[in-house]
Each structure stands twice: as C-alpha cells, then as structure tokens.
Design a protein around this motif. Structure first.
Motif, mmCIF file in Angstrom:
data_model
loop_
_atom_site.group_PDB
_atom_site.id
_atom_site.type_symbol
_atom_site.label_atom_id
_atom_site.label_comp_id
_atom_site.label_asym_id
_atom_site.label_seq_id
_atom_site.Cartn_x
_atom_site.Cartn_y
_atom_site.Cartn_z
ATOM 1 N N ILE A 151 30.688 37.770 40.986
ATOM 2 C CA ILE A 151 30.873 39.004 41.751
ATOM 3 C C ILE A 151 31.584 38.733 43.074
ATOM 4 C CG2 ILE A 151 29.657 40.802 43.055
ATOM 5 C CD1 ILE A 151 27.513 40.712 40.808
ATOM 6 N N LEU A 152 31.098 37.748 43.805
ATOM 7 C CA LEU A 152 31.670 37.455 45.117
ATOM 8 C C LEU A 152 33.097 36.921 44.989
ATOM 9 C CD1 LEU A 152 28.551 35.880 46.862
ATOM 10 C CD2 LEU A 152 29.447 38.205 47.089
ATOM 11 N N ASP A 153 33.346 36.115 43.969
ATOM 12 C CA ASP A 153 34.711 35.644 43.733
ATOM 13 C C ASP A 153 35.620 36.821 43.399
ATOM 14 O OD1 ASP A 153 36.740 33.464 43.107
ATOM 15 O OD2 ASP A 153 36.621 34.474 41.155
ATOM 16 N N GLY A 154 35.120 37.756 42.592
ATOM 17 C CA GLY A 154 35.909 38.932 42.252
ATOM 18 C C GLY A 154 36.231 39.774 43.472
ATOM 19 N N ILE A 155 35.257 39.960 44.348
ATOM 20 C CA ILE A 155 35.479 40.738 45.570
ATOM 21 C C ILE A 155 36.556 40.084 46.431
ATOM 22 C CG2 ILE A 155 34.420 41.389 47.780
ATOM 23 C CD1 ILE A 155 31.829 41.908 46.186
ATOM 24 N N ARG A 156 36.481 38.777 46.575
ATOM 25 C CA ARG A 156 37.492 38.067 47.381
ATOM 26 C C ARG A 156 38.882 38.228 46.767
ATOM 27 N NH1 ARG A 156 33.488 33.902 46.778
ATOM 28 N NH2 ARG A 156 32.030 33.929 48.541
ATOM 29 N N ARG A 157 38.967 38.160 45.454
ATOM 30 C CA ARG A 157 40.272 38.275 44.786
ATOM 31 C C ARG A 157 40.824 39.698 44.879
ATOM 32 N NH1 ARG A 157 38.837 36.686 39.122
ATOM 33 N NH2 ARG A 157 41.002 37.289 38.664
ATOM 34 N N ILE A 158 39.949 40.688 44.810
ATOM 35 C CA ILE A 158 40.398 42.070 44.969
ATOM 36 C C ILE A 158 40.972 42.277 46.368
ATOM 37 C CG2 ILE A 158 39.636 44.479 45.061
ATOM 38 C CD1 ILE A 158 37.476 43.643 42.935
ATOM 39 N N ARG A 159 40.274 41.767 47.378
ATOM 40 C CA ARG A 159 40.788 41.879 48.747
ATOM 41 C C ARG A 159 42.100 41.128 48.903
ATOM 42 N NH1 ARG A 159 37.894 43.885 53.248
ATOM 43 N NH2 ARG A 159 39.826 43.410 54.333
ATOM 44 N N ALA A 160 42.182 39.940 48.316
ATOM 45 C CA ALA A 160 43.415 39.155 48.413
ATOM 46 C C ALA A 160 44.585 39.877 47.750
ATOM 47 C CB ALA A 160 43.223 37.776 47.777
ATOM 48 N N ALA A 161 44.272 40.704 46.745
ATOM 49 C CA ALA A 161 45.305 41.480 46.058
ATOM 50 C C ALA A 161 45.652 42.764 46.809
ATOM 51 C CB ALA A 161 44.856 41.810 44.637
ATOM 52 N N GLY A 162 44.984 43.002 47.916
ATOM 53 C CA GLY A 162 45.317 44.139 48.763
ATOM 54 C C GLY A 162 44.587 45.429 48.442
#
Length: 248
Positions: free
Chosen positions: A198-209
């Motif tokens: 979950i936390l990795d997904g959240i970071r990747r979503i933010r990194a994707a803008g």
C-alpha cells in the motif's frame, strides 16, 4: 440561467491539499444530512458493497447538497450506463472500483465525458444540468467532473504508472481489503506485506503526479499513508461508527 457548480474536491486534489472523508453505507438521508455537517471534506456513498442502488443515491445527494462537503459515489462496477445515471443525478465525483489497467481507466474517463471527448449519453433536463438551467452544461461538465479509480489487486498495482498516465484520471485509490486478498492475506489488510504494498503504491502514485487515496481504520497505517503522500483519506465508515458507539 445557473452556473456550473464548482467541484471543490477536484480543485483540492489538483492542488494536492489533503481531504479527509467519511465512507457511507447507511442508506438513510437523515443520517447523511446529519453527517454532512460534521466537518468532513467529502462523503462517499457506496453502491458496490452497501445496500444502495443508483436511485437510492439521489436522496442522499440531495440531503448533503446544502453543506460544504463534496459527495462522491462509487458504482458497483465499471459500467458506462450506471455511471451515466450517477452523473445525471448530480454526482460530480465518481470512484470506480477494480480498475486493472490503462484501458479500463480510459473507458472510465470516456464514461464521464460527453462526445466528442467521451461516450456519456446526453440528456437535457437532469439534476446535474440544473434541470436544463445550466448554460453550456454539456460542453463544460467535464471541467468539474472528478474521476477517481481504484487499484486493488497485485496486477493493478503493477500498472500504476500506466493508469496514472491516462488523461482524465484525477486520483488513484488503493483498496486495502481486496489488495490483501489478492496478495494472499484475505481479511488481513494489516499484514506487513500488504501495508508495504500500500505504502509503495501511494509513493508511486505521487511520483506519477496523481493524488493517492485510501480508506483504513488502522490508525498506524492511516498516519503512514499520509506520510507517504496520500491526499484523499478516510478512517471512518458511518455504519462502524454507529456500531462502535452502541455500548450496552
């Protein structure tokens, strides 16, 4: 004539301002009206798992309309006809469950837009169009329509960057319960492997803008999700709040 209502939730997400909400499963408009004055930024009416159908969403939208809270509706599935009716009833924000890839995300976007931008069916005297009083509604509705999509399987998590790249996706929500089942831990979203995903997904979503979202009653995960960059968050389901308050 009437102006197109501004979607304050969509504007807040675009500005990456944290929005805290209430997940709603109780079908009574009086309860929705009461909760709408409690100070949440948004309330989500769930037709996927709650005993709500599209027609019963309308009185809930009407109940919360006078309050400074944004209404979100979750259809039970990615279905163009269902989404059309939800939008016609006046919902400006939709959360679509079980999006697996960019192609499904693109279909969800198309369902929220009139031709030539999409495939939303056209009607005139709808509540969304101010019963025909909003000038230029069909040309401008997409400006204030907010589309959120859910990624809630291991395979969908692998597609985060592709889904985030779809124009018209305004936010990506991670569903902990279904994700836990997909990762082999059904009923246990607190499992360390699930939390890390979950936390990795959240970071990747933010990194994707894109603004990430989550619902969790786990206070540790809730705080960790905010720390990882979650923007639209909830730690309360109305039915569970009622249950927890009933003490013999």
């Amino acid at each position: 004539m009437t102006d197109l209502p501004r979607n304050h939730f969509k504007a807040a997400l675009a500005a990456m301002q944290v929005q805290r909400g209430l997940w709603c499963q109780i079908t009574d408009p009086l309860v929705a009206e009461m909760a709408a004055g409690a100070g949440f930024d948004w309330m989500l009416f769930d037709t996927e798992h709650a005993p709500l159908e599209v027609p019963s969403v309308l009185p809930l939208l009407q109940a919360v309309a006078p309050f400074p809270v944004s209404a979100i509706v979750r259809p039970r599935v990615l279905d163009v006809a269902l989404m059309k009716k939800i939008l016609d009833h006046g919902a400006q924000t939709i959360l679509v469950p079980m999006i697996q890839n960019a192609e499904e995300a693109a279909l969800a976007v198309a369902a929220t837009r009139y031709p030539p931008r999409g495939i939303r069916g056209v009607a005139g005297a709808t509540r969304a169009a101010g019963f025909g009083r909003i000038a230029g509604y069909h040309q401008r509705a997409h400006e204030e329509t907010c589309l959120l999509v859910q990624v809630e399987t291991a395979s969908a998590l692998a597609q985060i960057e592709a889904i985030a790249a779809v124009e018209g996706v305004d936010g990506i929500f991670i569903g902990p319960a279904d994700l836990a089942a997909s990762l082999g831990h059904p009923g246990n979203p607190a499992h360390p492997a699930v939390k890390e995903a979950i936390l990795d997904g959240i970071r990747r979503i933010r990194a994707a803008g894109k603004p990430p979202g989550i619902l969790t009653m786990d206070p540790v995960l809730y705080d960790a999700a905010l720390g990882a960059g979650a923007i639209f968050v909830s730690k309360a389901i109305d039915l569970l709040v009622l249950r927890n308050g009933l003490k013999p």
